[in-house]
Design an enzyme around this catalytic site. Structure first.
Site, PDB file in Angstrom:
ATOM      1  N   GLU A  60      -6.207   3.533   7.374  1.00  0.00           N
ATOM      2  CA  GLU A  60      -6.987   3.299   6.217  1.00  0.00           C
ATOM      3  C   GLU A  60      -7.697   1.981   6.390  1.00  0.00           C
ATOM      4  OE1 GLU A  60      -4.053   2.852   2.965  1.00  0.00           O
ATOM      5  OE2 GLU A  60      -3.946   5.070   2.757  1.00  0.00           O
TER       6      GLU A  60
HETATM    7  C1  BMA Z   1      -0.970   4.775   2.236  1.00  0.00           C
HETATM    8  C2  BMA Z   1      -0.206   4.641   3.338  1.00  0.00           C
HETATM    9  C3  BMA Z   1       1.017   3.474   3.268  1.00  0.00           C
HETATM   10  C4  BMA Z   1       1.753   3.606   1.948  1.00  0.00           C
HETATM   11  C5  BMA Z   1       1.368   4.846   1.102  1.00  0.00           C
HETATM   12  C6  BMA Z   1       2.276   4.823  -0.156  1.00  0.00           C
HETATM   13  O1  BMA Z   1      -1.433   3.685   1.675  1.00  0.00           O
HETATM   14  O2  BMA Z   1      -1.206   4.365   4.688  1.00  0.00           O
HETATM   15  O3  BMA Z   1       0.282   2.400   3.641  1.00  0.00           O
HETATM   16  O4  BMA Z   1       2.935   3.184   2.053  1.00  0.00           O
HETATM   17  O5  BMA Z   1      -0.050   5.299   0.985  1.00  0.00           O
HETATM   18  O6  BMA Z   1       1.530   3.912  -1.191  1.00  0.00           O
END
Ligand code: BMA
Length: 725
Positions: free
Chosen positions: A439
């Site tokens: 991300e």
């Molecule tokens: C995304 C994942 C994790 C997180 C999940 C739930 O951001 O990459 O970082 O735990 O969503 O929020």
């Protein structure tokens, strides 16, 4: 006369280790490999950190330093070798190492292997090895105070400065319990002039034949870099190597290669190809490479490989650009889950437990596992299991939801980390692709956590220059994707619905109704999820009776996504009647989670070809917690995991209904009526055409038949989705 390399295990299987909290001098028995928390628990020095809100006290424990010490005997023969190295497969994380009271090294990267020449320090006879583990919490706080750098507020600030599994500092499903330890094996290695540094195998596939091209790298005393057989002949004169390939039936193919640059290839006739779960079997071949001086083997390298071609197929099409795993020339629909570390207490992660978790994934018809970039690079047991079970692995590099300062020292540290892990993992059949980070492209693109312009340029250098360069040298055969999500890099609309992979969180984080999934046609959704409570039995492991209210202090301590216990109830209101008691609430939340994800995956599978992957956030838990997992910390399946077994089935019959769920549902409107319709679809994710018989009926709430659709027989082509009239 060159003799074979020697190894001596220094773990608890052979050596008696002790540990103490620095400053107390009270040593207690310790286990290596292992962890500080586990040793303190084993010695009754702390309470279960997962119980109620013990996390808070357990976190304080990590403000200290810890010293591990052992004595061991080294033989005269071992000490007589030209080179003696002390080798750690992993130290978590900031530590000083002493051998016989001499300081050997300071280390600060949990993800690396470490090796130090100790020929001058090792004694024939008794030796003392001491490792002091420094407080991880002090390290990150001091680093942050010195120069603030930002990242997810779910974790303790400063975490981007330390090359340690980020989620150990907390996450929106993880506790703030940054354990420490000599978490992987430690041993002595002794050799004379040369040893094997690694073997890189390239597979050439033709019909009825696979040719293995071997690149054998040798470390030779006196040479800075490793020498590649066939290119550095002169420096390797007097050495040769033998290759033995053993097929699943025990038949062997062998080859010997002197340093004459001869083509180093092994031909495998009638190869048995490796396939992901659902497309074929997972035959594994054992490859052994022996480094030979004269007639005697001085070192050997032994791994299992799968014969397959594996890449990601990206092609411009009428929707934008496709994104699909392609195995042996077949584009498959990825069905699986995101994998996080299995426990905050590292020593509790064992090959048996990992294998069992991955068997549960296979039993739910997974063919893909994404290793999320906020944890650690999984150990060999994880990879062996994925090879055997047919689970393609999307492997993130360990960067998540933060910005990083690409200083000289940091760059040197992560380069070594990348090389160690790429060399350890690259031969596995299950390795589907390397991915730069979790991300970061989408967040840095919008300036999230960015407080200095340099953090943006450092982003591009790390994931779009440093890593690709290392992969070009150490694993050019495996596909590289710069981030998850991404559309190919350069901050070019990373979360584009029509290109690359997508993380979709408008349902759940964005509070959109679950029907929202049907508005999108992602090419490959690598994260989307919905929370639920674990089962009552699991809740009972960390609560007392008075805690068993979903809004109690203890239940909220085990919910790390702000206000999410309430969010579950908000979604409950849209789907079920209000649950009457605590146990029903837990259970209904699981049915809700299953409904939400089923609704999405069935839609995406019905659009196979446009969409080619659904990886659900998240497979597992690292402690007893309320989260997006489908298997809880105790290994209990939630309703979602049962639902995954159905909607990931090789053959899926699903119904696209229009009605109350997909139209304005305000019953106080003057006309509270809906256009109702159903359309059936068969998704065939097998390699053969399937002749199926479909029967349907419309029933009322009491399951009384209102309309019987009779039976229709259809032939569904292989790897397709088929709409019925
Ligand atoms: C995304 C994942 C994790 C997180 C999940 C739930 O951001 O990459 O970082 O735990 O969503 O929020």
């Amino acid at each position: 006369m060159v003799i074979a390399k020697m190894e001596q295990d220094l773990g608890s299987a052979v050596c008696r280790w002790q540990m103490c909290v620095d400053g107390t001098e009270e040593y207690v028995p310790a286990t290596v490999p292992g962890s500080v928390y586990q040793d303190l628990l084993d010695n009754g020095k702390m309470e279960d950190p997962y119980y109620r809100d013990n996390e808070l006290k357990s976190l304080k424990v990590m403000d200290d330093d810890f010293t591990y010490v052992t004595e061991f005997e080294a033989s005269a023969e071992l000490c007589s070798r030209e080179n003696v190295v002390l080798h750690f497969d992993g130290i978590d994380t900031v530590a000083d190492i002493w051998l016989n009271k001499s300081h050997v090294a300071y280390v600060n990267n949990m993800h690396r292997t470490w090796e130090f020449p100790v020929k001058e320090l090792i004694e024939s006879g008794a030796n003392e090895l001491k490792v002091t583990l420094h407080s991880p919490t002090k390290y990150v706080e001091e680093a942050y105070q010195k120069r603030p750098i930002e990242g997810s507020s779910d974790a303790m600030r400063g975490f981007p400065y330390l090359r340690k599994a980020h989620c150990m500092f907390g996450w929106d499903w993880g506790p703030r319990l940054p354990d420490a330890g000599i978490w992987r094996a430690v041993r002595l290695i002794a050799f004379d002039e040369v040893r094997l540094d690694g073997v890189y195998i390239t597979q050439k596939h033709e019909s009825g034949l696979v040719t293995l091209q071997m690149r054998v790298d040798v470390e030779k005393a006196g040479y800075e870099r490793t020498l590649a057989f066939g290119t550095d002949d002169g420096k390797l004169s007097g050495y040769s190597y033998r290759v033995t390939v053993t097929d699943p039936d025990g038949k062997t193919v062998t080859g010997s290669y002197a340093c004459d640059g001869s083509a180093q290839e092994i031909r495998i006739e009638n190869p048995k190809l490796w396939w992901p779960n659902g497309y074929g079997d997972q035959p594994l071949y054992e490859v052994e490479v022996e480094l030979v001086a004269g007639e005697s083997a001085v070192d050997s390298w032994r791994r299992r490989i799968g014969l397959r071609t594996m890449t990601v197929h990206i092609e411009k099409d009428q929707y934008g650009e496709s994104f699909a795993h392609e195995v042996n020339g077949v584009q498959i629909f990825a069905m699986g889950g995101d994998y996080i570390p299995e426990d905050n207490i590292l020593s509790r992660v064992t090959p048996e437990r990992t294998y069992d978790l991955l068997v549960q994934a296979k039993n739910a018809n997974f063919n893909c596992i994404r290793v999320w970039g906020g944890g650690n690079y999984p150990y060999d047991g994880f990879w062996d299991a994925c090879d055997e079970l047919g689970l393609i692995v999307w492997e993130d590099f360990m960067f998540a939801c933060a910005v990083y300062e690409l200083s000289e020292a940091f760059e040197e540290n992560i380069r070594a980390e990348f090389i160690d892990n790429v060399k350890r993992i690259r031969h596995h059949a299950s390795l589907g692709l390397w991915c730069g980070n979790n991300e970061m492209e989408q967040f840095v693109a919008v300036g999230e956590w960015v407080t200095r312009p340099q953090e943006r340029s450092d982003y591009v250098k790390m994931y779009e220059y440093v890593i690709p360069k290392i992969l070009k040298e150490y694993d050019p055969n495996t596909f590289y994707w710069p981030a998850s999500p991404s559309s190919g890099g350069a901050f070019d609309n990373p979360n584009d619905e029509n290109r690359g992979d997508v993380h979709y969180w408008d349902v759940w984080h964005g509070n959109k109704p679950i029907t929202e999934y049907r508005k999108f046609y992602f090419r490959y959704v690598s994260e989307f999820g919905f929370q639920s409570f674990p089962s009552l039995k699991t809740v009972e492991t960390f609560t007392e009776p008075e805690d068993r209210n979903i809004f109690s202090y203890v239940m909220e301590k085990h919910q790390r996504n702000a206000s999410a216990n309430g969010k579950i109830m908000n979604y409950m209101e849209q789907t079920f009647l209000y649950p009457t008691d605590f146990d029903t609430t837990l259970y209904a939340s699981q049915l809700l989670q299953a409904e939400a994800i089923r609704y999405g995956v069935e839609h995406f599978r019905r659009n196979r070809g446009r969409c080619m992957g659904t990886v659900i956030w998240q497979l597992n838990d690292c402690w007893p917690v309320i989260s997006w997992s489908s298997v809880d910390y105790c290994g209990r399946w939630k309703a979602l995991h049962y639902a995954e077994k159905r909607f990931f089935a090789p053959l899926l019959l699903s119904c696209q209904e229009e009605g109350m769920m997909t139209q304005e549902a305000d019953m106080n409107r003057e006309h509270f009526g809906f256009e109702k319709s159903i359309r059936l679809n068969v998704a065939n994710e097998t390699m053969e055409e399937q002749s199926v018989q479909v029967s349907w009926a419309v029933r009322n709430g009491k399951a009384e038949v209102l309309k019987d659709g009779g039976i229709c027989k259809v032939k569904v082509p292989a790897l397709s989705s088929w709409w019925l009239d």
